[in-house]
Design a protein around this motif. Structure first.
Motif, mmCIF file in Angstrom:
data_model
loop_
_atom_site.group_PDB
_atom_site.id
_atom_site.type_symbol
_atom_site.label_atom_id
_atom_site.label_comp_id
_atom_site.label_asym_id
_atom_site.label_seq_id
_atom_site.Cartn_x
_atom_site.Cartn_y
_atom_site.Cartn_z
ATOM 1 N N HIS A 134 10.749 -7.415 -12.230
ATOM 2 C CA HIS A 134 9.927 -8.210 -13.150
ATOM 3 C C HIS A 134 8.767 -8.872 -12.390
ATOM 4 O O HIS A 134 7.649 -8.933 -12.902
ATOM 5 C CB HIS A 134 10.770 -9.280 -13.849
ATOM 6 C CG HIS A 134 11.608 -8.747 -14.956
ATOM 7 N ND1 HIS A 134 11.080 -8.310 -16.152
ATOM 8 C CD2 HIS A 134 12.942 -8.571 -15.054
ATOM 9 C CE1 HIS A 134 12.052 -7.886 -16.942
ATOM 10 N NE2 HIS A 134 13.205 -8.028 -16.300
ATOM 11 N N ARG A 135 9.040 -9.363 -11.180
ATOM 12 C CA ARG A 135 7.995 -9.991 -10.377
ATOM 13 C C ARG A 135 6.921 -8.967 -9.996
ATOM 14 O O ARG A 135 5.726 -9.254 -10.065
ATOM 15 C CB ARG A 135 8.595 -10.633 -9.129
ATOM 16 C CG ARG A 135 7.593 -11.518 -8.406
ATOM 17 C CD ARG A 135 8.197 -12.292 -7.264
ATOM 18 N NE ARG A 135 8.394 -11.373 -6.148
ATOM 19 C CZ ARG A 135 9.514 -11.270 -5.443
ATOM 20 N NH1 ARG A 135 10.551 -12.024 -5.727
ATOM 21 N NH2 ARG A 135 9.605 -10.415 -4.450
ATOM 22 N N ALA A 138 4.722 -8.324 -12.902
ATOM 23 C CA ALA A 138 3.789 -9.425 -13.122
ATOM 24 C C ALA A 138 2.648 -9.401 -12.101
ATOM 25 O O ALA A 138 1.515 -9.774 -12.419
ATOM 26 C CB ALA A 138 4.529 -10.760 -13.044
ATOM 27 N N GLU A 139 2.929 -8.948 -10.870
ATOM 28 C CA GLU A 139 1.913 -8.912 -9.817
ATOM 29 C C GLU A 139 0.886 -7.794 -10.022
ATOM 30 O O GLU A 139 -0.238 -7.901 -9.548
ATOM 31 C CB GLU A 139 2.572 -8.753 -8.447
ATOM 32 C CG GLU A 139 3.304 -9.983 -7.976
ATOM 33 C CD GLU A 139 4.021 -9.759 -6.658
ATOM 34 O OE1 GLU A 139 3.904 -8.661 -6.069
ATOM 35 O OE2 GLU A 139 4.723 -10.690 -6.225
ATOM 36 N N PRO A 141 -1.060 -6.106 -12.837
ATOM 37 C CA PRO A 141 -1.351 -6.187 -14.272
ATOM 38 C C PRO A 141 -1.430 -4.803 -14.918
ATOM 39 O O PRO A 141 -1.917 -3.853 -14.315
ATOM 40 C CB PRO A 141 -2.699 -6.907 -14.339
ATOM 41 C CG PRO A 141 -3.187 -7.031 -12.943
ATOM 42 C CD PRO A 141 -2.115 -6.604 -12.003
#
Length: 181
Positions: A134-135, A138-139, A141
């Motif tokens: 998930h991280r 998010a990093e 786009p």
């Protein structure tokens, strides 16, 4: 240049469990083989190469790549390409490990995040690894204009490597058993 992030499956235990048998076999090949000679030397070196190939497939061949357009899951024998707009979730389960959930596709195992040893894989570890994905998502786009569908294809090179490695292990083992008695 498109930004991308990769997760590779590389733990110290994997390096040790690969290096010890390969190194031991290579060391045995360079020892004084007496009357057995070059054939046994080559069989042992071939055996070491086959052990390395199998260890590579069990460990290092798994990669997860996140790009703005897609998430590419390179499991050892199958590559899954999931466009970001079809990505629904990444979940972790105690016995199933981390899985990627995509629209119109069955859950995809994330072998790159799987623990190497069968024991000690707790529920919290699987959830922690899912949060890592998930991280990464998010990093990097997502590209809102990217389209496509989920693709699944065999990694023919890795499958061929597996067949060659197993065939080589069997052939070298039979040769060594027949020669060294």
């Amino acid at each position: 240049m498109t930004r991308q992030e990769k997760l590779r499956r590389l733990e110290p235990v994997q390096v040790v469990l690969t290096a010890v048998p390969v190194g031991g076999t290579v060391l045995a090949a360079f020892m004084d083989l007496g009357p057995y000679g070059v054939g046994v030397f080559l069989a042992l070196l071939g055996w070491a190469a086959c052990i390395f190939a199998v260890c590579y497939l069990w460990t290092f061949a798994a990669v997860l790549t996140v790009t703005p357009e897609a998430v590419v899951v390179d499991n050892p024998y199958v590559r899954h390409t999931v466009p970001r707009h079809l990505l629904r979730d990444v979940v972790g389960g105690q016995f199933t490990g981390a899985r990627l959930i995509a629209a119109d596709a069955p859950p995809i195992r994330l072998v790159a995040l799987r623990g190497f040893l069968p024991w000690g894989y707790s529920d919290s570890s699987a959830h922690r690894k899912a949060r890592l994905v998930h991280r990464l998502l998010a990093e990097v786009p997502a590209d809102p204009t990217a389209q496509g569908e989920v693709h699944r294809r065999l990694r023919a090179g890795n499958l061929a490597l597996l067949v060659l490695a197993l065939t080589g292990l069997v052939a070298a083992s039979f040769y060594l058993l027949a020669t060294v008695r």
